[in-house]
Write an enzyme that holds these catalytic residues in place. Structure first.
Site, mmCIF file in Angstrom:
data_model
loop_
_atom_site.group_PDB
_atom_site.id
_atom_site.type_symbol
_atom_site.label_atom_id
_atom_site.label_comp_id
_atom_site.label_asym_id
_atom_site.label_seq_id
_atom_site.Cartn_x
_atom_site.Cartn_y
_atom_site.Cartn_z
ATOM 1 N N ARG A 1 -4.281 4.146 4.474
ATOM 2 C CA ARG A 1 -4.375 2.714 4.157
ATOM 3 C C ARG A 1 -5.682 2.192 4.731
ATOM 4 N NH1 ARG A 1 -0.103 -2.175 4.990
ATOM 5 N NH2 ARG A 1 0.657 -1.159 3.100
ATOM 6 N N HIS B 1 -2.520 -0.607 -4.861
ATOM 7 C CA HIS B 1 -1.408 -0.245 -3.960
ATOM 8 C C HIS B 1 -0.424 0.611 -4.770
ATOM 9 C CE1 HIS B 1 1.100 -0.327 -0.568
ATOM 10 N NE2 HIS B 1 1.442 -1.595 -0.501
ATOM 11 N N ASP C 1 2.361 -12.531 -4.348
ATOM 12 C CA ASP C 1 1.891 -11.841 -3.140
ATOM 13 C C ASP C 1 1.186 -12.893 -2.288
ATOM 14 O OD1 ASP C 1 0.976 -9.918 -1.327
ATOM 15 O OD2 ASP C 1 -0.686 -9.258 -2.590
ATOM 16 N N CYS D 1 5.881 -8.046 -2.747
ATOM 17 C CA CYS D 1 5.727 -6.771 -2.045
ATOM 18 C C CYS D 1 6.001 -6.912 -0.551
ATOM 19 C CB CYS D 1 4.335 -6.217 -2.289
ATOM 20 S SG CYS D 1 3.018 -7.392 -1.922
ATOM 21 N N ARG E 1 10.704 1.328 -1.387
ATOM 22 C CA ARG E 1 9.453 1.960 -0.930
ATOM 23 C C ARG E 1 9.764 3.341 -0.341
ATOM 24 N NH1 ARG E 1 5.137 -0.740 0.586
ATOM 25 N NH2 ARG E 1 4.171 1.275 0.191
HETATM 26 N N1 NVA Z 1 -2.387 -8.108 -1.031
HETATM 27 C C1 NVA Z 1 -1.726 -7.715 0.174
HETATM 28 C C2 NVA Z 1 -0.643 -6.734 -0.102
HETATM 29 C C3 NVA Z 1 0.170 -6.354 1.105
HETATM 30 C C4 NVA Z 1 1.221 -5.329 0.813
HETATM 31 C C5 NVA Z 1 -2.728 -7.167 1.162
HETATM 32 O O1 NVA Z 1 -3.638 -6.422 0.756
HETATM 33 O O2 NVA Z 1 -2.626 -7.485 2.330
HETATM 34 N N1 CP Z 2 4.335 -4.008 1.028
HETATM 35 C C1 CP Z 2 3.703 -3.357 2.020
HETATM 36 O O1 CP Z 2 2.822 -2.525 1.808
HETATM 37 O O2 CP Z 2 4.141 -3.692 3.245
HETATM 38 P P1 CP Z 2 3.482 -3.235 4.625
HETATM 39 O O3 CP Z 2 2.131 -3.890 4.697
HETATM 40 O O4 CP Z 2 4.434 -3.702 5.666
HETATM 41 O O5 CP Z 2 3.333 -1.742 4.600
#
Ligand code: NVA
Ligand code: CP
Length: 342
Positions: free
Chosen positions: A110, A137, A235, A276, A328
């Site tokens: 990530r 994602h 989101d 999400c 998930r």
């Molecule tokens: N758009 C958000 C999604 C988190 C799962 C981010 O990148 O933080």
């Molecule tokens: N939706 C998601 O990716 O959650 P986290 O940031 O908690 O992993």
């Protein structure tokens, strides 16, 4: 054609075929069923394998999903967080990839740039799973379309509206998922966001819509967009890695795109709400409390800490975000098993 994903990376969903995406969604549903049937303890096909999970940004769901899924399958896990390793600071992504590839059978990553995922794929020699970048994602999308399939049945021709900051990773990802499943997707938010999107990704999705059915539309009217919707998805308005100061500008741009009961009622009666997570729907987080205190007067819609969705919608039966969160884990289990299974 039988699907075989052994040795493959889930870097971008767009590198997969429609059959491969549907295979992962169906395998996720099968693995969920076997866990519910109590068959999981007898099924440990990855004993002797190890995976590394690398996080340059924080996580709850993605990290826990990889850890529980790997443990269920019998594999070992090493977590490397935003601090505590040399990755990206004292050691290049290329060198880290070359080291980890010698220890591990698969690597979750990530971070920020999609090119970092590409470098990990190139230099590690093992499957790499994108656990969120600024572009996409993909593991989230397998869980989300699995959840939609559970709730709505056949997805072809159904309508999903992504409302809010659609030029961000989740807007792209929901569009990509719709293109693979033949759904009609509406990206709803300020008109100017459309020009900020990557045309190459849109073109790839348009090609998939031609093959699979479904369509892409843009809207700057949340009530019109909601008409006949099966799913309303949103989101956060400020994503991981973006500065807190951006809330002022984003709330200014997105204040007409908060998911509220009026929007939900404008959709089909059977509509579901998806997110999400994490979500700002009340003032029970330090961020949303600060937004309420500092920007509540300027933008009354956020005065209680409700940002992208109202608490009324979030607490209602429309909300399927916690089913998504559970899924998930089942879907990440499917992704790990399909790509590094024996
Ligand atoms: N758009 C958000 C999604 C988190 C799962 C981010 O990148 O933080
Ligand atoms: N939706 C998601 O990716 O959650 P986290 O940031 O908690 O992993």
């Amino acid at each position: 054609m039988p699907v075989n994903l052994r040795g493959r990376s889930l870097d971008s969903l767009l590198n997969f075929t429609t059959d491969e995406v549907n295979y992962l969604i169906n395998l996720s549903l099968d693995l969920k069923k076997s866990k519910y049937q109590g068959l999981q303890p007898a099924f440990r096909p990855l004993v002797g394998k190890n995976i590394a999970i690398l996080f340059q940004k924080d996580s709850t769901r993605t990290r826990c999903s990889f850890e529980v899924a790997a443990s269920d399958l019998g594999a070992g896990v090493t977590y490397l967080g935003p601090s505590g390793s040399n990755f990206g600071k004292k050691e290049s992504i290329e060198d880290t990839a070359k080291v980890l590839g010698r220890f591990y059978d698969g690597i979750e990553f990530r971070g920020f740039a999609q090119s970092d995922v590409d470098a990990l794929v190139k230099y590690s020699g093992v499957p790499v799973w994108n656990g969120l970048t600024d572009a996409e994602h993909p593991t989230q999308i397998i869980a989300d379309y699995m959840t939609m399939k559970e709730k709505l049945g056949d997805l072809k021709g159904k309508k999903v509206v992504f409302v809010g900051d659609y030029k961000n990773n989740m807007g792209y990802s929901v569009m990509i998922g719709a293109a693979f499943t033949g759904m009609n997707v509406v990206l709803c938010g300020p008109k100017k966001y459309k020009d900020q999107m990557d045309k190459k990704v849109i073109d790839k999705c348009q090609k998939l819509f031609k093959e699979n059915g479904g369509s892409l539309e843009f809207s700057d009217d949340k009530i019109k967009a909601a008409k006949n919707a099966d799913v309303i998805y949103t989101d956060v308005w400020v994503s991981l890695g973006e500065p807190f100061e951006l809330f002022d500008q984003r709330i200014g741009e997105l204040k007409d795109f908060q998911v509220d009961m009026k929007m939900m009622k404008a959709a089909k009666e059977s509509v579901i709400f998806m997110h999400c997570l994490p979500a700002f729907h009340d003032d029970h987080t330090s961020f949303s409390k600060e937004v309420a205190q500092t920007l509540g007067k300027k933008y009354p819609i956020v005065k209680n800490g409700e940002i992208e969705v109202t608490d009324e919608v979030f607490q209602s039966l429309y909300n399927k975000a916690f089913d998504q969160a559970e899924n998930r884990m089942h879907s990440i289990k499917a992704i790990i098993l399909a790509t590094i299974g024996y």
